[in-house]
Design a protein around this motif. Structure first.
Motif, mmCIF file in Angstrom:
data_model
loop_
_atom_site.group_PDB
_atom_site.id
_atom_site.type_symbol
_atom_site.label_atom_id
_atom_site.label_comp_id
_atom_site.label_asym_id
_atom_site.label_seq_id
_atom_site.Cartn_x
_atom_site.Cartn_y
_atom_site.Cartn_z
ATOM 1 N N LEU A 117 0.836 -1.195 0.000
ATOM 2 C CA LEU A 117 0.000 0.000 0.000
ATOM 3 C C LEU A 117 0.872 1.246 0.000
ATOM 4 C CD1 LEU A 117 -2.885 1.179 0.214
ATOM 5 C CD2 LEU A 117 -2.573 1.191 2.713
ATOM 6 N N GLN A 118 0.590 2.147 -0.945
ATOM 7 C CA GLN A 118 1.347 3.395 -1.071
ATOM 8 C C GLN A 118 0.576 4.596 -0.532
ATOM 9 O OE1 GLN A 118 4.678 3.305 -2.753
ATOM 10 N NE2 GLN A 118 4.181 1.228 -2.069
ATOM 11 N N ASP A 119 -0.714 4.673 -0.854
ATOM 12 C CA ASP A 119 -1.489 5.845 -0.428
ATOM 13 C C ASP A 119 -2.972 5.520 -0.536
ATOM 14 O OD1 ASP A 119 -2.004 8.342 0.516
ATOM 15 O OD2 ASP A 119 -1.042 9.431 -1.134
ATOM 16 N N VAL A 120 -3.777 6.301 0.209
ATOM 17 C CA VAL A 120 -5.231 6.150 0.212
ATOM 18 C C VAL A 120 -5.836 7.541 0.132
ATOM 19 C CG1 VAL A 120 -7.268 5.306 1.446
ATOM 20 C CG2 VAL A 120 -5.108 4.055 1.606
ATOM 21 N N ALA A 121 -6.862 7.688 -0.709
ATOM 22 C CA ALA A 121 -7.581 8.960 -0.838
ATOM 23 C C ALA A 121 -9.075 8.679 -0.756
ATOM 24 C CB ALA A 121 -7.242 9.645 -2.159
ATOM 25 N N ALA A 122 -9.812 9.621 -0.196
ATOM 26 C CA ALA A 122 -11.261 9.456 -0.054
ATOM 27 C C ALA A 122 -11.920 10.821 -0.047
ATOM 28 C CB ALA A 122 -11.603 8.693 1.227
ATOM 29 N N GLU A 123 -13.107 10.878 -0.585
ATOM 30 C CA GLU A 123 -13.920 12.105 -0.567
ATOM 31 C C GLU A 123 -15.402 11.692 -0.581
ATOM 32 O OE1 GLU A 123 -14.846 15.965 -0.212
ATOM 33 O OE2 GLU A 123 -12.791 15.192 -0.219
ATOM 34 N N PRO A 124 -16.125 11.979 0.500
ATOM 35 C CA PRO A 124 -15.704 12.622 1.745
ATOM 36 C C PRO A 124 -14.734 11.744 2.537
ATOM 37 C CG PRO A 124 -18.091 12.671 1.488
ATOM 38 C CD PRO A 124 -17.582 11.728 0.463
ATOM 39 N N ARG A 125 -14.009 12.403 3.423
ATOM 40 C CA ARG A 125 -12.950 11.717 4.155
ATOM 41 C C ARG A 125 -13.487 10.628 5.077
ATOM 42 N NH1 ARG A 125 -7.666 10.939 3.083
ATOM 43 N NH2 ARG A 125 -6.463 10.559 4.994
ATOM 44 N N ASP A 126 -14.731 10.786 5.556
ATOM 45 C CA ASP A 126 -15.271 9.806 6.497
ATOM 46 C C ASP A 126 -15.546 8.458 5.848
ATOM 47 O OD1 ASP A 126 -17.417 10.472 4.947
ATOM 48 O OD2 ASP A 126 -18.584 11.394 6.546
ATOM 49 N N LEU A 127 -15.444 8.379 4.494
ATOM 50 C CA LEU A 127 -15.615 7.086 3.849
ATOM 51 C C LEU A 127 -14.472 6.128 4.169
ATOM 52 C CD1 LEU A 127 -16.954 8.060 0.308
ATOM 53 C CD2 LEU A 127 -18.224 7.029 2.199
ATOM 54 N N LEU A 128 -13.348 6.633 4.709
ATOM 55 C CA LEU A 128 -12.245 5.751 5.106
ATOM 56 C C LEU A 128 -12.660 4.820 6.242
ATOM 57 C CD1 LEU A 128 -9.211 8.212 5.004
ATOM 58 C CD2 LEU A 128 -9.750 6.398 3.382
ATOM 59 N N ASP A 129 -13.649 5.236 7.000
ATOM 60 C CA ASP A 129 -14.110 4.409 8.118
ATOM 61 C C ASP A 129 -15.175 3.414 7.677
ATOM 62 O OD1 ASP A 129 -12.434 5.927 9.696
ATOM 63 O OD2 ASP A 129 -14.006 7.398 10.167
ATOM 64 N N PHE A 130 -15.526 3.437 6.401
ATOM 65 C CA PHE A 130 -16.584 2.558 5.922
ATOM 66 C C PHE A 130 -16.015 1.161 5.682
ATOM 67 C CE2 PHE A 130 -20.770 2.059 4.188
ATOM 68 C CZ PHE A 130 -20.662 0.983 3.342
ATOM 69 N N GLY A 131 -16.616 0.141 6.250
ATOM 70 C CA GLY A 131 -16.199 -1.236 6.001
ATOM 71 C C GLY A 131 -15.044 -1.645 6.883
ATOM 72 N N SER A 132 -14.325 -2.626 6.417
ATOM 73 C CA SER A 132 -13.250 -3.204 7.215
ATOM 74 C C SER A 132 -11.981 -2.383 7.081
ATOM 75 C CB SER A 132 -12.987 -4.648 6.761
ATOM 76 O OG SER A 132 -12.596 -4.667 5.392
ATOM 77 N N ARG A 133 -10.945 -2.789 7.813
ATOM 78 C CA ARG A 133 -9.666 -2.092 7.814
ATOM 79 C C ARG A 133 -8.986 -2.252 6.464
ATOM 80 N NH1 ARG A 133 -4.382 -3.599 9.254
ATOM 81 N NH2 ARG A 133 -3.148 -1.882 10.133
ATOM 82 N N THR A 134 -8.314 -1.171 6.010
ATOM 83 C CA THR A 134 -7.658 -1.197 4.712
ATOM 84 C C THR A 134 -6.517 -2.195 4.710
ATOM 85 O OG1 THR A 134 -8.195 1.121 4.377
ATOM 86 C CG2 THR A 134 -6.454 0.207 3.004
ATOM 87 N N PRO A 135 -6.465 -3.133 3.771
ATOM 88 C CA PRO A 135 -5.340 -4.085 3.736
ATOM 89 C C PRO A 135 -4.060 -3.378 3.313
ATOM 90 C CG PRO A 135 -6.748 -4.377 1.816
ATOM 91 C CD PRO A 135 -7.446 -3.390 2.703
ATOM 92 N N GLN A 136 -2.944 -3.830 3.879
ATOM 93 C CA GLN A 136 -1.652 -3.242 3.569
ATOM 94 C C GLN A 136 -1.006 -3.884 2.344
ATOM 95 O OE1 GLN A 136 -0.397 -0.519 5.233
ATOM 96 N NE2 GLN A 136 -2.432 -0.556 6.188
ATOM 97 N N THR A 137 -1.489 -5.056 1.956
ATOM 98 C CA THR A 137 -0.973 -5.715 0.762
ATOM 99 C C THR A 137 -2.140 -6.277 -0.023
ATOM 100 O OG1 THR A 137 -0.715 -7.840 1.920
ATOM 101 C CG2 THR A 137 1.197 -6.335 1.892
ATOM 102 N N VAL A 138 -1.905 -6.553 -1.284
ATOM 103 C CA VAL A 138 -2.926 -7.145 -2.143
ATOM 104 C C VAL A 138 -2.323 -8.360 -2.817
ATOM 105 C CG1 VAL A 138 -4.129 -4.995 -2.565
ATOM 106 C CG2 VAL A 138 -2.246 -5.661 -4.056
ATOM 107 N N PRO A 139 -3.158 -9.319 -3.157
ATOM 108 C CA PRO A 139 -2.619 -10.486 -3.854
ATOM 109 C C PRO A 139 -2.079 -10.084 -5.209
ATOM 110 C CG PRO A 139 -4.826 -10.917 -2.990
ATOM 111 C CD PRO A 139 -4.577 -9.456 -2.847
ATOM 112 N N GLY A 140 -1.092 -10.808 -5.690
ATOM 113 C CA GLY A 140 -0.534 -10.523 -7.001
ATOM 114 C C GLY A 140 -1.505 -10.906 -8.099
ATOM 115 N N GLY A 141 -1.301 -10.383 -9.263
ATOM 116 C CA GLY A 141 -2.172 -10.689 -10.389
ATOM 117 C C GLY A 141 -2.475 -9.449 -11.175
ATOM 118 N N VAL A 142 -3.358 -9.582 -12.155
ATOM 119 C CA VAL A 142 -3.727 -8.486 -13.031
ATOM 120 C C VAL A 142 -4.899 -7.736 -12.409
ATOM 121 C CG1 VAL A 142 -4.539 -7.863 -15.309
ATOM 122 C CG2 VAL A 142 -2.925 -9.747 -15.048
ATOM 123 N N ASN A 143 -4.781 -6.416 -12.304
ATOM 124 C CA ASN A 143 -5.856 -5.583 -11.789
ATOM 125 C C ASN A 143 -6.799 -5.260 -12.937
ATOM 126 O OD1 ASN A 143 -7.507 -3.696 -10.623
ATOM 127 N ND2 ASN A 143 -5.849 -2.610 -9.564
#
Length: 423
Positions: free
Chosen positions: A389-415
């Motif tokens: 994880l490099q960076d996170v952006a949200a608008e409105p900012r309170d959407l960062l609290d929506f759902g579960s905790r942000t994962p610090q890594t993602v599985p490899g593969g094609v996005n």
């Protein structure tokens, strides 16, 4: 007493006779002249009755002394718009009162002199009065008033200052290019001029704060980020979220040039290679069968390291407002993304913008009954590089609290969100 000699008496008698003869001749000449004057005076009424002749002057007689002609102007007729005639030499004055008497005459001229123009009258003719349209004669081409020519606009000389006639977007791009070359002072000078033309612009304040961070002036950068954070959300838009992210990172507190140099050597802030800039949204007013919003995501390179585009992953989540009350993840179509510029290699100014399109079609009555009335509310963006994880952006900012905790890594593969890279 002795008598004078006889020879003297004889001479005196001849002198007396000669003098008497001269006197008689002069008297005869005077009589002739007086008779001529009387004769001329008796004929004067007949001469003045003739048209075109001057009173008291015989046309057949040639004056012995030339008379200096006078100069006069001929003004136009009343109501006629024509230029005054040029001055011409008038003949001898017609008024007998201004003519000298005949040669040898001591009598004043007789008869009633005609009315003449006073000698003190100014030579400049008065301005003619304009006649009514029904009586005015045809205009003369020589006196027609020409329209005033419109002066041609002066050619605008090009300014030697490249930032003199730039728009705000062009000046920001120029500042980024100068900053990418490592000339921080030049970038700040461009931003200073941009601030004079566009005061309190969030774009200018954000770019200036980033320049201060690169120079290691954390206090000045933090002051600008705080101003952006306190701005009206409708005006600051994504720059307000960027300011909150910058103030929440440890790099915002770094005030020494040594910390900045360490970040450049390690590849960025705390080993990060990429970061998110100010994300901006734009609604498409041409969309009539649904709601369309385009989200522009600037992905910035941190430090001077090389970025491998194949190692970049990004997650974008859109959210809807349901029935104007609660927030839920969107049911809109799958987002469509496209790189704004090619090639995507983070060279130059070290920024690559990505456009992600949100489109919610018009809901049917059945869909409204199942999902409620929905409209666009906001977004959350997560940026990864090499599965970190490099960076996170949200608008409105309170959407960062929506759902579960942000994962610090993602599985490899094609996005599937990222479009294919073009070289």
């Amino acid at each position: 007493m002795a008598q004078a000699p006889s020879i003297l008496n004889a001479d005196r008698g001849r002198a007396s006779a000669t003098a008497l003869g001269v006197l008689c001749l002069l008297a005869s000449v005077q009589v002739v002249l007086v008779t001529k004057v009387v004769w001329d005076a008796s004929r004067r009424p007949e001469i003045t009755a003739k048209p075109g002749s001057s009173p008291g002057v015989n046309p057949s007689e040639t004056p012995l002394t030339p008379v200096r002609p006078t100069i006069s102007f001929s003004p136009p007729a009343v109501g006629q718009i024509v230029p005054a005639l040029p001055p011409v030499a008038a003949p001898a004055p017609a008024a007998p009162s201004f003519s000298p008497p005949a040669i040898g005459s001591f009598a004043p001229p007789t008869g009633t002199p005609p009315a003449v123009r006073p000698a003190t009258q100014p030579t400049t003719p008065p301005a003619p009065a304009v006649a009514p349209a029904s009586q005015a004669p045809a205009p003369v081409a020589a006196t027609a008033k020409l329209p005033t020519p419109t002066p041609a606009p002066a050619a605008k000389m090009p300014s030697a200052d490249p930032a003199a006639n730039m728009s705000l977007e062009e000046m920001i791009d120029l500042a980024k290019q100068v900053r990418g070359l490592g000339d921080m002072q030049g970038a700040l000078e461009v931003l200073r001029r941009a601030d004079l033309q566009y005061p309190a612009s969030p774009e200018v304040m954000s770019e200036t704060a980033q320049c201060y961070e690169t120079m290691g002036l954390g206090d000045k950068a933090a002051a600008l980020w705080r101003q952006l954070e306190s701005m009206d959300p409708a005006r600051a838009a994504g720059f307000r979220d960027l300011a909150k992210r910058r103030l929440s990172t440890p790099a915002a507190a770094a005030t020494s040039p040594a910390s900045t140099a360490f970040s450049a050597l390690t590849g960025g802030e705390g080993g990060k290679m990429l970061s998110l800039g100010a994300c901006l949204t734009a609604r498409d007013p041409a969309s009539t069968n649904g709601e369309k919003v385009v989200l522009r995501i600037p992905i910035l390179r941190q430090g001077n390291g090389n970025v491998d585009p194949s190692q970049v992953d990004i997650d974008v989540y859109f959210f809807d407002r349901v029935n104007g009350e609660k927030i839920a993840q969107t049911i809109a179509d799958e987002p469509v993304s496209a790189w704004a510029a090619a090639p995507v290699d983070w060279s130059g100014i070290g920024e690559e913008p990505l456009d992600v399109t949100y489109f919610l079609p018009a809901l049917t009555p059945g869909e409204i009954a199942a999902h409620g009335r929905r409209s666009y509310h906001g977004y959350v963006v997560r940026l990864y590089y090499q599965h970190k994880l490099q960076d996170v952006a949200a608008e409105p900012r309170d959407l960062l609290d929506f759902g579960s905790r942000t994962p610090q890594t993602v599985p490899g593969g094609v996005n599937p969100l990222l479009p294919p890279l073009t070289n």
